[in-house]
Write an enzyme that holds these catalytic residues in place. Structure first.
Site, PDB file in Angstrom:
ATOM      1  N   GLU A  29       2.035   2.308  -1.955  1.00 25.95           N
ATOM      2  CA  GLU A  29       3.488   2.464  -2.116  1.00 25.95           C
ATOM      3  C   GLU A  29       3.748   3.653  -3.036  1.00 25.95           C
ATOM      4  O   GLU A  29       2.942   3.956  -3.925  1.00 25.95           O
ATOM      5  CB  GLU A  29       4.073   1.178  -2.729  1.00 25.95           C
ATOM      6  CG  GLU A  29       5.564   1.278  -3.023  1.00 25.95           C
ATOM      7  CD  GLU A  29       6.228  -0.065  -3.340  1.00 25.95           C
ATOM      8  OE1 GLU A  29       5.518  -1.079  -3.435  1.00 25.95           O
ATOM      9  OE2 GLU A  29       7.465  -0.078  -3.477  1.00 25.95           O
ATOM     10  N   ASN A  74       9.222  -2.173  -2.179  1.00 24.81           N
ATOM     11  CA  ASN A  74      10.609  -2.000  -2.604  1.00 24.81           C
ATOM     12  C   ASN A  74      11.068  -0.553  -2.431  1.00 24.81           C
ATOM     13  O   ASN A  74      12.240  -0.291  -2.141  1.00 24.81           O
ATOM     14  CB  ASN A  74      10.762  -2.408  -4.075  1.00 24.81           C
ATOM     15  CG  ASN A  74      10.481  -3.893  -4.277  1.00 24.81           C
ATOM     16  OD1 ASN A  74      10.566  -4.688  -3.349  1.00 24.81           O
ATOM     17  ND2 ASN A  74      10.126  -4.267  -5.499  1.00 24.81           N
ATOM     18  N   GLU A 175      10.852  -7.295   2.274  1.00 24.66           N
ATOM     19  CA  GLU A 175      11.406  -8.353   1.401  1.00 24.66           C
ATOM     20  C   GLU A 175      12.932  -8.350   1.382  1.00 24.66           C
ATOM     21  O   GLU A 175      13.552  -8.337   0.306  1.00 24.66           O
ATOM     22  CB  GLU A 175      10.850  -8.193  -0.015  1.00 24.66           C
ATOM     23  CG  GLU A 175       9.354  -8.377  -0.080  1.00 24.66           C
ATOM     24  CD  GLU A 175       8.786  -8.449  -1.500  1.00 24.66           C
ATOM     25  OE1 GLU A 175       9.506  -8.134  -2.458  1.00 24.66           O
ATOM     26  OE2 GLU A 175       7.608  -8.839  -1.627  1.00 24.66           O
ATOM     27  N   TYR A 246       1.774 -13.387  -4.629  1.00 19.41           N
ATOM     28  CA  TYR A 246       0.983 -12.943  -5.784  1.00 19.41           C
ATOM     29  C   TYR A 246       0.724 -14.161  -6.666  1.00 19.41           C
ATOM     30  O   TYR A 246       1.583 -15.036  -6.784  1.00 19.41           O
ATOM     31  CB  TYR A 246       1.760 -11.906  -6.596  1.00 19.41           C
ATOM     32  CG  TYR A 246       1.991 -10.606  -5.844  1.00 19.41           C
ATOM     33  CD1 TYR A 246       1.017  -9.621  -5.813  1.00 19.41           C
ATOM     34  CD2 TYR A 246       3.189 -10.371  -5.173  1.00 19.41           C
ATOM     35  CE1 TYR A 246       1.220  -8.427  -5.126  1.00 19.41           C
ATOM     36  CE2 TYR A 246       3.401  -9.184  -4.478  1.00 19.41           C
ATOM     37  CZ  TYR A 246       2.420  -8.217  -4.458  1.00 19.41           C
ATOM     38  OH  TYR A 246       2.617  -7.049  -3.777  1.00 19.41           O
ATOM     39  N   GLU A 294       1.289  -8.368   1.728  1.00 25.00           N
ATOM     40  CA  GLU A 294       1.137  -8.151   0.282  1.00 25.00           C
ATOM     41  C   GLU A 294       0.500  -9.405  -0.293  1.00 25.00           C
ATOM     42  O   GLU A 294       1.079 -10.496  -0.173  1.00 25.00           O
ATOM     43  CB  GLU A 294       2.477  -7.915  -0.410  1.00 25.00           C
ATOM     44  CG  GLU A 294       3.080  -6.556  -0.142  1.00 25.00           C
ATOM     45  CD  GLU A 294       4.336  -6.283  -0.974  1.00 25.00           C
ATOM     46  OE1 GLU A 294       4.438  -6.795  -2.109  1.00 25.00           O
ATOM     47  OE2 GLU A 294       5.206  -5.557  -0.470  1.00 25.00           O
ATOM     48  N   GLN A 350      -2.079  -3.606  -4.632  1.00 24.05           N
ATOM     49  CA  GLN A 350      -2.065  -2.412  -3.807  1.00 24.05           C
ATOM     50  C   GLN A 350      -3.454  -1.793  -3.845  1.00 24.05           C
ATOM     51  O   GLN A 350      -4.376  -2.494  -4.215  1.00 24.05           O
ATOM     52  CB  GLN A 350      -0.992  -1.472  -4.308  1.00 24.05           C
ATOM     53  CG  GLN A 350       0.400  -2.147  -4.214  1.00 24.05           C
ATOM     54  CD  GLN A 350       1.577  -1.189  -4.220  1.00 24.05           C
ATOM     55  OE1 GLN A 350       1.440   0.015  -4.179  1.00 24.05           O
ATOM     56  NE2 GLN A 350       2.780  -1.756  -4.291  1.00 24.05           N
TER      57      GLN A 350
HETATM   58  O1  AHR Z   1       3.603  -4.579  -4.703  1.00 24.99           O
HETATM   59  C1  AHR Z   1       4.621  -4.450  -5.648  1.00 24.99           C
HETATM   60  C2  AHR Z   1       5.978  -4.936  -5.127  1.00 24.99           C
HETATM   61  O2  AHR Z   1       5.911  -6.317  -4.914  1.00 24.99           O
HETATM   62  C3  AHR Z   1       6.407  -4.392  -3.784  1.00 24.99           C
HETATM   63  O3  AHR Z   1       7.055  -3.170  -3.889  1.00 24.99           O
HETATM   64  C4  AHR Z   1       7.353  -5.441  -3.308  1.00 24.99           C
HETATM   65  O4  AHR Z   1       7.437  -5.519  -1.919  1.00 24.99           O
HETATM   66  C5  AHR Z   1       6.849  -6.722  -3.942  1.00 24.99           C
HETATM   67  O5  AHR Z   1       7.863  -7.445  -4.535  1.00 24.99           O
END
Ligand code: AHR
Length: 501
Positions: A29, A74, A175, A246, A294, A350
């Site tokens: 990103e 994002n 998202e 996450y 993600e 990432q």
């Molecule tokens: O990976 C970091 C952020 O986490 C990404 O930009 C977003 O899609 C998610 O909330």
């Protein structure tokens, strides 16, 4: 020395399902130092003619990343892709509102596609469905994938890219249920927009596959209602439903943290049930699979101050991972392998510097975090067929989970080479595990090679100067008939390999 705990694994010579190589994807990103001083640093001593760090490229290649999602996240919800093409000197500097940064647009879709080819990965391009819509999305597909003789494809050629990129996988926004998202939408608004954008994109290039955004996590109040509404609206254009998740351990409760892979399995199973509910409701023959585009451990950088200045490539989300983070990443990969019948795409979020397996020092070396190693091993040896297996192990109860086996294990067979690989985590913090393997039905042709990743403490990390957490080869173990007993140290990630017939 406490007595080892006793566990068993019986691997059957029967295929459960095939693993899609896109399970070993990642994510780049425009965020923090992922791009600028991550993959791209023209002044770096290792930079190639295109300004890409070759030391980072080498680590990405070794990691075996099959597909890379780009450019967000994002970020994409405020991005104009046209800003990132054409002569670099003419590209605008823009405010990136998602991460409060300055975006110089030195890297765009052409540069990124070139970089992805160099690291031998496919691109998963995400279109902006926050501030933009159908027109920008279908123009980008035409620019990237159409051979020529149209406005956008000729513009690409004019920009020096004669052959189309042939990007096969596309994300429809990011998202969009999240209130933090630029251009945040209701499920009905987003589902309708995703359907129409997807329809136009597939009209330009019918070979592409599309990932529709699900809720941005299992704990969102929108899950799974949002997912069902969006799928119902966009069922005919969508191919995959996106999941994001996450995990964190702010309480430093190792046993509870290491069981979070059970939570991932529940999340996947709920998303599968939601997709199948919509399929049933629509009496459709088409099945929607999942893209966990993600996933990772993310909490070390929580609470970092928000930037006040507009800067390019300011460090953000630079979590430094520990041994226990690596063990959970390994265990999450096992959950993905186990659910590989429906999870076809997954992107570790990432790739470089921000919540990443690879770190860089600006003007200095690139180095591997603890989580690099389980990902590298599963991405190399987890391709093939997941075999049916049964495990027996003592269990424990933790704050969130009632019954957690100390052993987490999966077996994958690569039939062409005859290589059988068992991945196993010993979640126990203070006892080794004696794992009795039974391969009855498979004929072993070699002894068992064993790589162990472990450490003195759960919170040990790597750094640019030292790599205490990495796989170490142990003494091979011979099978007696179809059985062998392997010792898995306390808090360890293990890869066991043998040739079979
Ligand atoms: O990976 C970091 C952020 O986490 C990404 O930009 C977003 O899609 C998610 O909330």
């Amino acid at each position: 020395m406490p007595e080892p705990i006793q566990a068993k694994m019986h691997v059957h010579p029967v295929t459960s399902h095939w693993v899609d190589p896109r399970l070993f994807g990642s994510f780049v990103e425009h965020l923090g130092r992922v791009v600028y001083s991550g993959i791209y640093e023209p002044d770096h001593s290792s930079a190639d003619v295109d300004g890409f760090r070759t030391d980072v490229m080498e680590l990405v290649r070794q990691l075996g990343v099959s597909v890379i999602r780009y450019p967000g996240g994002n970020f994409v919800s405020g991005y104009r892709w046209e800003d990132g093409v054409g002569p670099v000197a003419d590209r605008p500097r823009r405010l990136d509102l998602a991460w409060h940064a300055l975006e110089p647009n030195l890297v765009g879709i052409n540069e990124f596609s070139k970089w992805a080819a160099k690291v031998k990965s496919q691109v998963m391009a995400v279109v902006n469905l926050g501030t933009r819509g159908v027109d920008a999305a279908r123009n980008l597909v035409e620019y990237a994938n159409h051979a020529g003789n149209t406005y956008w494809s000729e513009l690409r050629k004019h920009h020096g890219v004669l052959e189309p990129h042939q990007i096969g996988l596309w994300g429809l926004g990011n998202e969009m249920d999240g209130p933090w998202q630029i251009g945040h939408k209701s499920a009905a608004e987003y589902g309708t927009l995703a359907r129409e954008a997807g329809r136009a994109m597939k009209a330009v290039d019918p070979t592409i596959e599309l990932v529709v955004s699900g809720s941005s996590g299992p704990n969102m109040a929108t899950f799974p209602e949002w997912d069902a509404t969006v799928l119902d609206l966009a069922y005919d254009t969508a191919d995959y439903l996106a999941l994001h998740v996450y995990y964190g351990n702010p309480e430093r409760d190792t046993l509870n943290f290491l069981a979070k892979s059970i939570e991932l399995e529940r999340y996947i199973e709920s998303a599968v049930a939601t997709a199948d509910f919509v399929q049933a409701k629509r009496r459709s023959k088409k099945r929607i699979n999942l893209s966990l585009d993600e996933w990772n451990v993310w909490f070390h950088s929580h609470g970092e101050p928000s930037p006040t200045e507009w800067e390019v490539g300011k460090p953000r989300l630079e979590d430094i991972y520990t041994l226990e983070d690596a063990l959970l990443v390994g265990s999450l990969l096992l959950s993905l392998l186990r659910h590989g019948d429906r999870v076809k795409i997954a992107c570790l979020a990432q790739l470089v510097n921000a919540i990443a397996p690879i770190m860089t020092v600006s003007s200095g070396p690139a180095w591997r975090q603890t989580i690099y190693f389980p990902f590298e091993q599963v991405s190399h040896f987890g391709r093939g067929e997941v075999l049916f297996s049964e495990t027996t192990s003592p269990t424990y109860a933790s704050r969130q989970f009632d019954t957690v086996p100390y052993l987490d294990a999966v077996a994958v067979l690569d039939r062409p080479s005859g290589m059988l690989t068992l991945f196993a985590v010993n979640r126990c913090p203070d006892q080794a595990m004696a794992l009795c393997l039974d391969l009855a039905g498979l004929t072993p042709l070699s002894s068992i090679e064993h790589w162990i990743t472990t450490g003195d403490r759960a919170d040990v990390s790597n750094s640019p100067l030292s790599e205490p957490i990495r796989p170490v080869k142990s003494t091979p173990v011979a099978l007696v008939g179809s059985q062998a007993t392997m010792m898995l140290p306390a808090l360890s990630w293990n890869v066991l390999q043998m040739k079979v017939q």
